[in-house]
Scaffold this active site. Structure first.
Site, PDB file in Angstrom:
ATOM      1  N   HIS A   1      38.584  11.996  63.766  1.00 12.06           N
ATOM      2  CA  HIS A   1      37.927  12.738  64.837  1.00 12.06           C
ATOM      3  C   HIS A   1      38.060  11.989  66.180  1.00 12.06           C
ATOM      4  O   HIS A   1      38.520  12.560  67.174  1.00 12.06           O
ATOM      5  CB  HIS A   1      36.448  12.936  64.454  1.00 12.06           C
ATOM      6  CG  HIS A   1      35.651  13.714  65.441  1.00 12.06           C
ATOM      7  ND1 HIS A   1      35.302  15.021  65.243  1.00 12.06           N
ATOM      8  CD2 HIS A   1      35.145  13.377  66.654  1.00 12.06           C
ATOM      9  CE1 HIS A   1      34.603  15.460  66.284  1.00 12.06           C
ATOM     10  NE2 HIS A   1      34.495  14.474  67.159  1.00 12.06           N
ATOM     11  N   GLU A   2      37.724  10.705  66.179  1.00 10.86           N
ATOM     12  CA  GLU A   2      37.793   9.935  67.429  1.00 10.86           C
ATOM     13  C   GLU A   2      39.252   9.742  67.872  1.00 10.86           C
ATOM     14  O   GLU A   2      39.544   9.771  69.062  1.00 10.86           O
ATOM     15  CB  GLU A   2      37.101   8.577  67.284  1.00 10.86           C
ATOM     16  CG  GLU A   2      35.618   8.644  66.937  1.00 10.86           C
ATOM     17  CD  GLU A   2      34.787   9.514  67.880  1.00 10.86           C
ATOM     18  OE1 GLU A   2      35.133   9.603  69.080  1.00 10.86           O
ATOM     19  OE2 GLU A   2      33.804  10.115  67.421  1.00 10.86           O
TER      20      GLU A   2
ATOM     21  N   HIS B   1      40.236  12.835  69.823  1.00 15.90           N
ATOM     22  CA  HIS B   1      39.783  12.786  71.223  1.00 15.90           C
ATOM     23  C   HIS B   1      40.682  11.855  72.030  1.00 15.90           C
ATOM     24  O   HIS B   1      41.110  12.174  73.143  1.00 15.90           O
ATOM     25  CB  HIS B   1      38.363  12.198  71.307  1.00 15.90           C
ATOM     26  CG  HIS B   1      37.267  13.142  70.936  1.00 15.90           C
ATOM     27  ND1 HIS B   1      37.092  14.359  71.547  1.00 15.90           N
ATOM     28  CD2 HIS B   1      36.253  13.028  70.033  1.00 15.90           C
ATOM     29  CE1 HIS B   1      36.010  14.945  71.028  1.00 15.90           C
ATOM     30  NE2 HIS B   1      35.502  14.171  70.097  1.00 15.90           N
TER      31      HIS B   1
ATOM     32  N   ASP C   1      30.353  18.265  70.883  1.00 19.39           N
ATOM     33  CA  ASP C   1      31.584  18.460  71.674  1.00 19.39           C
ATOM     34  C   ASP C   1      31.718  19.929  72.075  1.00 19.39           C
ATOM     35  O   ASP C   1      32.052  20.246  73.215  1.00 19.39           O
ATOM     36  CB  ASP C   1      32.827  18.100  70.845  1.00 19.39           C
ATOM     37  CG  ASP C   1      32.862  16.640  70.458  1.00 19.39           C
ATOM     38  OD1 ASP C   1      32.296  15.826  71.188  1.00 19.39           O
ATOM     39  OD2 ASP C   1      33.466  16.333  69.411  1.00 19.39           O
TER      40      ASP C   1
END
Ligand code: ZN
Length: 279
Positions: free
Chosen positions: A75-76, A79, A151
């Site tokens: 997930h990170e 981003h 988000d």
């Protein structure tokens, strides 16, 4: 204070801080240094103090399953790559999968300068950046989690403001579709925003907001599909090191294997595992 403290970098990482906030930061850094029995406050202490103030305390004791750790890393990493690739966004400062506060991970960007105006292109790219995490989950797991809830909320908020307040929608034109009502107390708005348009207009607005959000989502998916290898490398690095800095992100996105990061880190011991960020 140790000689490695870069005051201008601390300043860059603390936009909007008041004098009292900065005093708090210095105090926190001093406590951090004292805790580690240091005689001087080092850059790493300032970094830790800043992270604590901006993102909450690390919760290293929190039990996170290997599966959740991996999902957070993807997930990170999502981003991070979208933020790295798209132009005009603030540079990536640090990415971490150490739980803090309510978050399992964080991708931190650092503005080059205080910026009070947001351009349409930056707003559009920010939405894609916010969808980077969700897009990575979709791509890797073919499934989505609740992890991207915040988000999505932020992305939708930006899109709605673009259309209703900032006049950034070509279709709906430079009109304000929302009027604030009620008293403003300490910068907080009490009372609701009043609607200044018809039901038909409301539908048009919803469609336009959806279009902007959907475009951001698709942009994020396209970038991550194109940069799948980099996505894997950054995820692997996060799982190994827990946190990586902007310079390391740069190397990984540009093709360096995780082993190279390991080598660089081993060679630069003595900085206390501190963070070396290119500026
Ligand atoms: Zn996220």
């Amino acid at each position: 204070m140790a000689s490695n403290v870069d005051v201008s970098r601390i300043a860059r990482g603390t936009p909007g801080f008041s004098g009292a906030d900065l005093e708090n930061l210095v105090n926190e850094a001093a406590l951090q240094a004292a805790r580690d029995d240091k005689s001087r406050i080092e850059m790493a202490d300032f970094e830790k103090a800043k992270d604590k103030i901006l993102m909450g305390s690390e919760r290293k004791s929190m039990v996170v399953s290997e599966e959740d750790r991996r999902l957070t890393a993807y997930h990170e990493a999502g981003h991070t790559i979208v933020g790295f690739v798209l132009p005009g966004l603030d540079p990536i400062h640090k990415v971490s999968i150490i739980p803090r506060g309510m978050a399992l991970g964080v991708t931190q960007t650092l503005p080059e300068k205080d910026s009070l105006n947001l351009s349409k292109s930056k707003a559009t790219n920010m939405i894609a950046f916010l969808f980077g995490g969700r897009a990575a989950e979709e791509l890797i797991y073919n499934d989505v989690t609740t992890g991207a809830g915040n988000d999505i909320e932020r992305a939708t908020d930006i899109a709605r403001k673009m259309v209703c307040e900032w006049g950034m929608s070509e279709k709906l034109g430079p009109l304000s579709y929302e009027k604030s009502e009620g008293p403003v107390f300490l910068g907080m708005q009490y009372g609701n925003k009043t609607r200044e348009y018809s039901d038909a207009k409301a539908e048009e607005i919803d469609k336009e907001v959806f279009g902007i959000v959907d475009h951001g989502h698709k942009t994020a998916l396209k970038i991550l599909t194109d940069c799948r290898d980099a996505l894997e490398r950054i995820t692997e690095a996060l799982l190994e090191f827990e946190a990586i800095d902007g310079h390391e992100v740069d190397l990984l996105v540009n093709g360096s294997p995780v082993s190279e990061i390991r080598k660089i880190r081993n060679n630069s011991t003595g900085s206390g595992g501190g963070i070396n960020i290119n500026s």
